[in-house]
Enzyme design. Sequence first.
Site, PDB file in Angstrom:
ATOM      1  N   TYR A   1       0.834  -1.196   0.000  1.00 50.94           N
ATOM      2  CA  TYR A   1       0.000   0.000   0.000  1.00 50.94           C
ATOM      3  C   TYR A   1       0.876   1.255   0.000  1.00 50.94           C
ATOM      4  O   TYR A   1       1.413   1.671   1.023  1.00 50.94           O
ATOM      5  CB  TYR A   1      -0.929   0.022   1.214  1.00 50.94           C
ATOM      6  CG  TYR A   1      -1.862  -1.163   1.326  1.00 50.94           C
ATOM      7  CD1 TYR A   1      -2.202  -1.929   0.217  1.00 50.94           C
ATOM      8  CD2 TYR A   1      -2.408  -1.516   2.558  1.00 50.94           C
ATOM      9  CE1 TYR A   1      -3.046  -3.018   0.324  1.00 50.94           C
ATOM     10  CE2 TYR A   1      -3.276  -2.599   2.672  1.00 50.94           C
ATOM     11  CZ  TYR A   1      -3.589  -3.344   1.560  1.00 50.94           C
ATOM     12  OH  TYR A   1      -4.429  -4.426   1.680  1.00 50.94           O
TER      13      TYR A   1
ATOM     14  N   HIS B   1       0.586 -12.181   1.025  1.00 56.52           N
ATOM     15  CA  HIS B   1      -0.284 -11.277   0.286  1.00 56.52           C
ATOM     16  C   HIS B   1      -0.310 -11.585  -1.212  1.00 56.52           C
ATOM     17  O   HIS B   1       0.743 -11.644  -1.858  1.00 56.52           O
ATOM     18  CB  HIS B   1       0.237  -9.841   0.497  1.00 56.52           C
ATOM     19  CG  HIS B   1      -0.724  -8.759   0.135  1.00 56.52           C
ATOM     20  ND1 HIS B   1      -0.345  -7.437   0.028  1.00 56.52           N
ATOM     21  CD2 HIS B   1      -2.058  -8.785  -0.120  1.00 56.52           C
ATOM     22  CE1 HIS B   1      -1.384  -6.696  -0.271  1.00 56.52           C
ATOM     23  NE2 HIS B   1      -2.437  -7.501  -0.387  1.00 56.52           N
TER      24      HIS B   1
END
Length: 329
Positions: free
Chosen positions: A54, A138
Amino acid sequence: MANPPVPPLGTPRLGLGCAQLGNLAASMEEDRARAVVRTALELGCTYLDTAPHYGVGLSEERLGRALAGVPRETYTLSTKVGRRLRPVVAGERPPAEGFVDTPARAREWDFTADGIRRTLESSLERLGTDHVDIVYLHDVEHHLREVYESGFPALAALRAQGVVRHIGFGMNFSDVLARLVADLDVDVVLCAGRWTLLDRSAYDDLLPVCERRGTAVVAGGVYNSGLLADPRPGAHYDYAPAAAPLVDRARRMAEVCARHGVPLRAAALRFPFGHPAVVSAVVGASSADEVRDNVRLSGLTVPSALWGDLVAEGLLDDDLPLPGEAPLT
């Protein structure tokens, strides 16, 4: 035989997804980012989920600054591994992957034991803490060989050493998550967008395995990228403009909800909790007001008759588990 118990994660029903803190799609001022985090904590959204991905570390950095001085035992923190960050080299233009105005870093896939440990150590430094409560591998759907050979064993070793409390996977592909939960000793999964009012995929593959194995589920993407928050032409579904039939279905759902005096967003937020494996939902926010609104929605009563009407009008399948009327918070 009874199913194994879901591990106590210490997460509230409503948590804060921190992708927006990494300038997802639009820049966010530092003061606004801090206000988002502090408002979430003040209102009981004490589960905070972030990732190196992010904003190539910006989300973690901003989250760490916002949490400075907050007693560590008062919140639950998760981050992710699998993408290692490095400085960019001269002339390099790494893909933005949806984030803007980010630091001069690049992402690299790394599922080696050393890479997993170094990625987590860098995250801890950016977050300004000595531990996180949950670590997810992830977006590993295209890297399963590396996950089985080194990535998950490395994460399991960190759990055994007490470096992290709970480990699991976070991604959009419920079928891949189901395979991983079936094969590995997974505490928790973050499943984004596959268990919503518009997508039942996880009910058909992931959720039965999680219930059988005692694996906790955190629901992400409950608004399916925005369509269930604002069902209009041009709204996004699964990170792209929604097809007309999906827009029509979401609008019809909104009409049913309106007859019961309930915003569609409140129903979308409540729906995943019909399944007993779901322990929390993480929802992003780009302002403190959006945090307050999400908390307000979570506190609304959603009458059972609303779910019945959605089923009667063919907008929900009649075999799905539906939540009770009680507010989430």
